[in-house]
Enzyme design. Structure first.
Site, short mmCIF file in Angstrom:
data_model
loop_
_atom_site.label_atom_id
_atom_site.label_comp_id
_atom_site.label_asym_id
_atom_site.label_seq_id
_atom_site.Cartn_x
_atom_site.Cartn_y
_atom_site.Cartn_z
N ARG A 6 28.97 27.98 50.19
CA ARG A 6 29.58 28.99 51.04
C ARG A 6 28.74 29.37 52.24
O ARG A 6 29.23 29.91 53.21
CB ARG A 6 29.80 30.27 50.21
CG ARG A 6 30.97 30.15 49.30
CD ARG A 6 31.38 31.51 48.84
NE ARG A 6 30.53 32.01 47.77
CZ ARG A 6 30.51 33.27 47.41
NH1 ARG A 6 31.22 34.16 48.04
NH2 ARG A 6 29.74 33.66 46.42
N ASP A 51 36.77 26.31 40.80
CA ASP A 51 36.66 27.73 40.51
C ASP A 51 37.09 27.95 39.07
O ASP A 51 37.83 27.14 38.50
CB ASP A 51 37.54 28.57 41.45
CG ASP A 51 37.18 30.04 41.34
OD1 ASP A 51 36.21 30.47 41.98
OD2 ASP A 51 37.85 30.77 40.57
N TYR A 126 40.44 38.76 34.73
CA TYR A 126 41.29 38.51 35.91
C TYR A 126 42.76 38.54 35.53
O TYR A 126 43.60 39.07 36.27
CB TYR A 126 40.94 37.16 36.56
CG TYR A 126 39.61 37.19 37.26
CD1 TYR A 126 39.45 37.89 38.45
CD2 TYR A 126 38.50 36.55 36.73
CE1 TYR A 126 38.22 37.93 39.09
CE2 TYR A 126 37.27 36.59 37.36
CZ TYR A 126 37.14 37.28 38.54
OH TYR A 126 35.93 37.34 39.17
#
Ligand code: 1CP
Length: 319
Positions: A6, A51, A126
């Site tokens: 990133r 991910d 999540y």
């Protein structure tokens, strides 16, 4: 280094106009992004670009990874009737992962590739909250208030995670990492009772896979012993617990991973060097230490500092 990509301009360039989930599903992009930090920083291993929510999206959950936020689930799981939307994962659901790993193993040669998955608790957070959370209120409400639903959900997630990691091992990864990033929200007693059996099912289910299993969490000082017992060969330690103390808690038969606070990388080279030498010295108390940050690389991190850090670790550890 987790999410090292990133901070790289070449990462931001290749991702321009391509959504996160879409890039995880394209083996050409996954291969290139995984290799970028290896080329630039000369790290000893590559972490697969993907991910933790990729397998649950492949198993039927409508979700997106929103830039600047993280995973967002369209219809959170709150009731028994919602469970049906999370079906078992079959290897064909994640063919793109198999293909990307095969390409990468061929490109990487002697450099090991680390595969990974999210642990049942962190994935559940999540799914139940609908996205990132600070308090895990709805997650904990289900854990304490609806234990049957909780256990059914975590059992499904453990099966998905085990299948997903098996796919990665079969495709050629050299080690696997189970990310229970948010388990630090729990007491040791609650972790042992409501979470550990599900994570242990994943980790012990991989004993015969013949690859090292790394078990990672953040703010998990009080859980280190239990996270080791869950079936890990290596226990991740964030920056809050010194590695010598962590090793006393985990015991002499497991290695440790991590420990430099990612924020240190913003404090100037002198501080980075001093703190890195301290982490490496304290890590010598453990039977093995995989140097790493105590959590992911911040996107604003100067890539030059990361390159120097890797060189310093090589110099001090003689590798
Ligand atoms: O170097 C790499 O890029 C490694 C690949 C990788 C890994 C190992 C990504 C790419 N995500 C992860 C794991 C991951 N994803 C974890 C476990 C590790 C950790 O604690 O850092 C977690 C909790 C997630 C969920 C997630 N995905 C978040 C956190 C949200 C929250 O709850 O605070 C975020 C921001 C994402 C998006 C994401 N995943 C990966 C990247 C590079 C990004 C940024 C988005 C982008 O680049 O568009």
């Amino acid at each position: 280094m987790r999410q090292a990509g990133r901070s790289l301009p070449e990462y931001r360039k290749i991702r321009e106009g391509v959504g996160m989930l879409e890039s995880c599903r394209r083996p050409d992009l996954v291969t290139e992004i995984t290799l970028q930090p290896v080329r630039r920083h000369d790290v000893d291993a590559a972490i697969f670009f993907s991910d933790i929510v990729v397998p649950i999206a492949a198993a039927g959950i409508d979700l997106d990874i929103v830039a600047g936020t993280g995973p967002v689930v369209a219809e959170p799981i709150r009731a028994e009737s919602d469970l049906a939307r999370l079906r078992p994962l079959v290897p064909a659901d994640v063919d793109f992962v198999t293909e990307a790993i095969r390409l990468l193993v061929a490109e990487l040669g002697a450099t090991p590739l680390i595969g990974f998955a999210g642990a049942p608790f962190t994935l559940a957070s999540y799914l139940i909250e609908g996205g990132p959370s600070r308090t895990y209120l709805k997650t904990k409400a289900m854990m304490y208030g609806a234990p049957d639903l909780w256990n059914a959900l975590l059992a499904r997630l453990a099966d998905i995670t085990l299948t997903f990691l098996r796919v990665q091992v079969d495709a050629g990864v050299s080690a696997v990492q189970l990310f229970d990033s948010w388990a630090g929200a729990l007491s040791e007693a609650d972790y042992r009772r409501h979470v550990m059996p599900h994570s242990a099912k994943v980790l012990t289910g991989l004993i015969d896979a013949g690859v090292p299993r790394i078990h990672f969490g953040v703010g998990t000082g009080v859980l280190l012993e239990a996270m080791g017992e869950a079936g890990a060969d290596v226990v991740g330690v964030d920056w809050r617990t010194p590695l010598d103390e962590a090793t006393r808690r985990i015991g002499p038969d497991r290695a440790v991973q991590g420990n430099l606070d990612p924020a240190i990388l913003f404090a100037g080279w002198e501080t980075v060097e001093r703190e890195t030498r301290r982490v490496l010295a304290q890590g010598r108390a453990a039977p093995g230490h995989v140097f790493n940050l105590g959590h992911g690389v911040m996107p604003e991190t100067d890539p030059e500092i990361l390159t120097r850090l890797v060189a310093l670790v090589h110099e001090v550890s003689g590798s």
